[in-house]
Enzyme design. Structure first.
Site, PDB file in Angstrom:
ATOM      1  N   THR A  13      -2.533  31.582  10.820  1.00 46.16           N
ATOM      2  CA  THR A  13      -2.837  31.032  12.138  1.00 46.16           C
ATOM      3  C   THR A  13      -2.814  29.503  12.079  1.00 46.16           C
ATOM      4  O   THR A  13      -3.094  28.898  11.050  1.00 46.16           O
ATOM      5  CB  THR A  13      -4.204  31.511  12.641  1.00 46.16           C
ATOM      6  OG1 THR A  13      -5.240  31.027  11.768  1.00 46.16           O
ATOM      7  CG2 THR A  13      -4.264  33.030  12.712  1.00 46.16           C
ATOM      8  N   GLY A  14      -2.452  28.897  13.191  1.00 42.47           N
ATOM      9  CA  GLY A  14      -2.397  27.438  13.229  1.00 42.47           C
ATOM     10  C   GLY A  14      -1.444  26.870  12.215  1.00 42.47           C
ATOM     11  O   GLY A  14      -1.773  25.908  11.514  1.00 42.47           O
ATOM     12  N   GLY A  18       0.396  20.520   9.221  1.00 48.25           N
ATOM     13  CA  GLY A  18      -0.666  20.312   8.242  1.00 48.25           C
ATOM     14  C   GLY A  18      -0.806  21.398   7.206  1.00 48.25           C
ATOM     15  O   GLY A  18       0.173  21.908   6.651  1.00 48.25           O
ATOM     16  N   ILE A  19      -2.062  21.768   6.928  1.00 50.02           N
ATOM     17  CA  ILE A  19      -2.361  22.763   5.897  1.00 50.02           C
ATOM     18  C   ILE A  19      -1.720  24.102   6.233  1.00 50.02           C
ATOM     19  O   ILE A  19      -1.174  24.778   5.365  1.00 50.02           O
ATOM     20  CB  ILE A  19      -3.886  22.908   5.724  1.00 50.02           C
ATOM     21  CG1 ILE A  19      -4.478  21.614   5.146  1.00 50.02           C
ATOM     22  CG2 ILE A  19      -4.214  24.089   4.822  1.00 50.02           C
ATOM     23  CD1 ILE A  19      -6.000  21.609   5.106  1.00 50.02           C
ATOM     24  N   GLY A  20      -1.772  24.495   7.490  1.00 52.96           N
ATOM     25  CA  GLY A  20      -1.202  25.783   7.890  1.00 52.96           C
ATOM     26  C   GLY A  20       0.283  25.865   7.617  1.00 52.96           C
ATOM     27  O   GLY A  20       0.789  26.878   7.115  1.00 52.96           O
ATOM     28  N   SER A 141     -14.141  24.444   4.392  1.00 48.58           N
ATOM     29  CA  SER A 141     -14.114  22.998   4.186  1.00 48.58           C
ATOM     30  C   SER A 141     -15.308  22.582   3.352  1.00 48.58           C
ATOM     31  O   SER A 141     -16.344  23.273   3.329  1.00 48.58           O
ATOM     32  CB  SER A 141     -14.159  22.300   5.548  1.00 48.58           C
ATOM     33  OG  SER A 141     -14.498  20.940   5.424  1.00 48.58           O
ATOM     34  N   TYR A 154     -18.721  20.889  13.438  1.00 54.46           N
ATOM     35  CA  TYR A 154     -17.641  21.373  12.577  1.00 54.46           C
ATOM     36  C   TYR A 154     -18.211  21.997  11.301  1.00 54.46           C
ATOM     37  O   TYR A 154     -17.813  23.095  10.897  1.00 54.46           O
ATOM     38  CB  TYR A 154     -16.717  20.214  12.235  1.00 54.46           C
ATOM     39  CG  TYR A 154     -15.626  20.552  11.242  1.00 54.46           C
ATOM     40  CD1 TYR A 154     -14.531  21.309  11.624  1.00 54.46           C
ATOM     41  CD2 TYR A 154     -15.690  20.091   9.924  1.00 54.46           C
ATOM     42  CE1 TYR A 154     -13.522  21.604  10.715  1.00 54.46           C
ATOM     43  CE2 TYR A 154     -14.684  20.377   9.024  1.00 54.46           C
ATOM     44  CZ  TYR A 154     -13.604  21.138   9.420  1.00 54.46           C
ATOM     45  OH  TYR A 154     -12.606  21.435   8.509  1.00 54.46           O
TER      46      TYR A 154
END
Length: 264
Positions: A13-14, A18-20, A141, A154
């Site tokens: 997902t996403g 970036g990381i995805g 995270s 967050y």
């Protein structure tokens, strides 16, 4: 170590940036059929095309859907059918005065960062356990453990993911399915560049701004630099493999030594 994911279908997902995107690329490079997901059809197709250029012959399935909604999650499930590897990467983040975060913003962080992942796990984990093989991962995270004062909402959502991951690992006990979370440290992405410049002088060149950010706001990092997205992806690809069959219920750190503890 040779990681072979041929015959496996992965949903990240996403994964349009970036990381995805790095995770989707790593899984595709190891032979998985990878669903590239985001809300925008244009961005999903663009990301899939970029991954295809980096991994010639990659089996990619562009799936534009908003997985923060029940309808969007069902849309993904209908498009893919079987999912063997679920990587819950989607998330929002940003700095805010903790005394000014509204109720609606608290709800948004929970719904996007936590509830969407729970919903997809409910959809796909039963099939994995029924087939005797599956991998569910949550991209957490360092903020799950070391909550920044400017990102309490967050940090809350990422701490919740650790609990969600451990709980679903118990649900999958003894089935051949594994569930883990990956604790990513401060990582170099476009979104993080924007975040860094919220906290340091926007007039600084990027390399200088990065060093200032790490020195002033993340001084406990042993790496003393931002992590590259591919370094996070390496852990995710390993956890998706047969070689990681005995790793479940864990919170594995790719944090550059940022968390000052020998335990998560």
């Amino acid at each position: 170590m040779q990681i072979d994911l041929q015959g496996r279908t992965a949903l990240v997902t996403g994964s349009t940036q970036g990381i995805g995107a790095a995770i989707a690329t790593g899984l595709a490079r190891s032979g998985a059929r990878v669903a590239v997901n985001g809300r925008s059809t244009g961005r999903v197709r663009k990301s899939a095309a970029a991954i295809g250029r980096e991994v010639p012959g990659a089996d990619l399935v562009p799936v534009a859907a908003d997985v923060t909604t029940e309808a969007g999650a069902e849309q993904v499930a209908e498009a893919l059918g079987r999912v063997d590897i679920l990587v819950n990467n989607l998330g929002v983040f940003g700095a805010a005065d903790p005394m000014e975060i509204t109720d609606d913003e608290w709800r948004r962080y929970f719904e996007v960062n936590v509830l969407a992942a729970v919903r997809l796990t409910r959809l796909f984990l039963p099939g994995m356990t029924g087939r005797g093989w599956g991998r569910v991962q949550y991209i957490a995270s360092d903020s799950a453990i070391v909550t920044p004062a400017e990102m309490i909402h967050y940090g809350m959502s990422k701490t919740a993911l650790l609990a969600v991951s451990r709980g679903f690992a118990k649900q999958a006990a003894g089935t051949g399915g594994t569930v883990n979370s990956v604790i990513a440290g401060p990582t170099h992405t476009g979104g993080v560049e924007d975040f860094v410049y919220e906290l340091v002088d926007r007039g600084l060149p990027w390399e200088e701004a990065q060093r200032a950010f790490m020195r002033e706001h993340r001084p406990q990092s042993l790496l003393q630099r931002l992590i590259e997205p591919g370094e996070i992806a390496n852990m995710v690809v390993y956890l998706a493999s047969d070689q990681a069959s005995a790793t479940t219920g864990g919170a594995l750190r790719v944090d550059g030594g940022y968390v000052d503890s020998i335990l998560p």
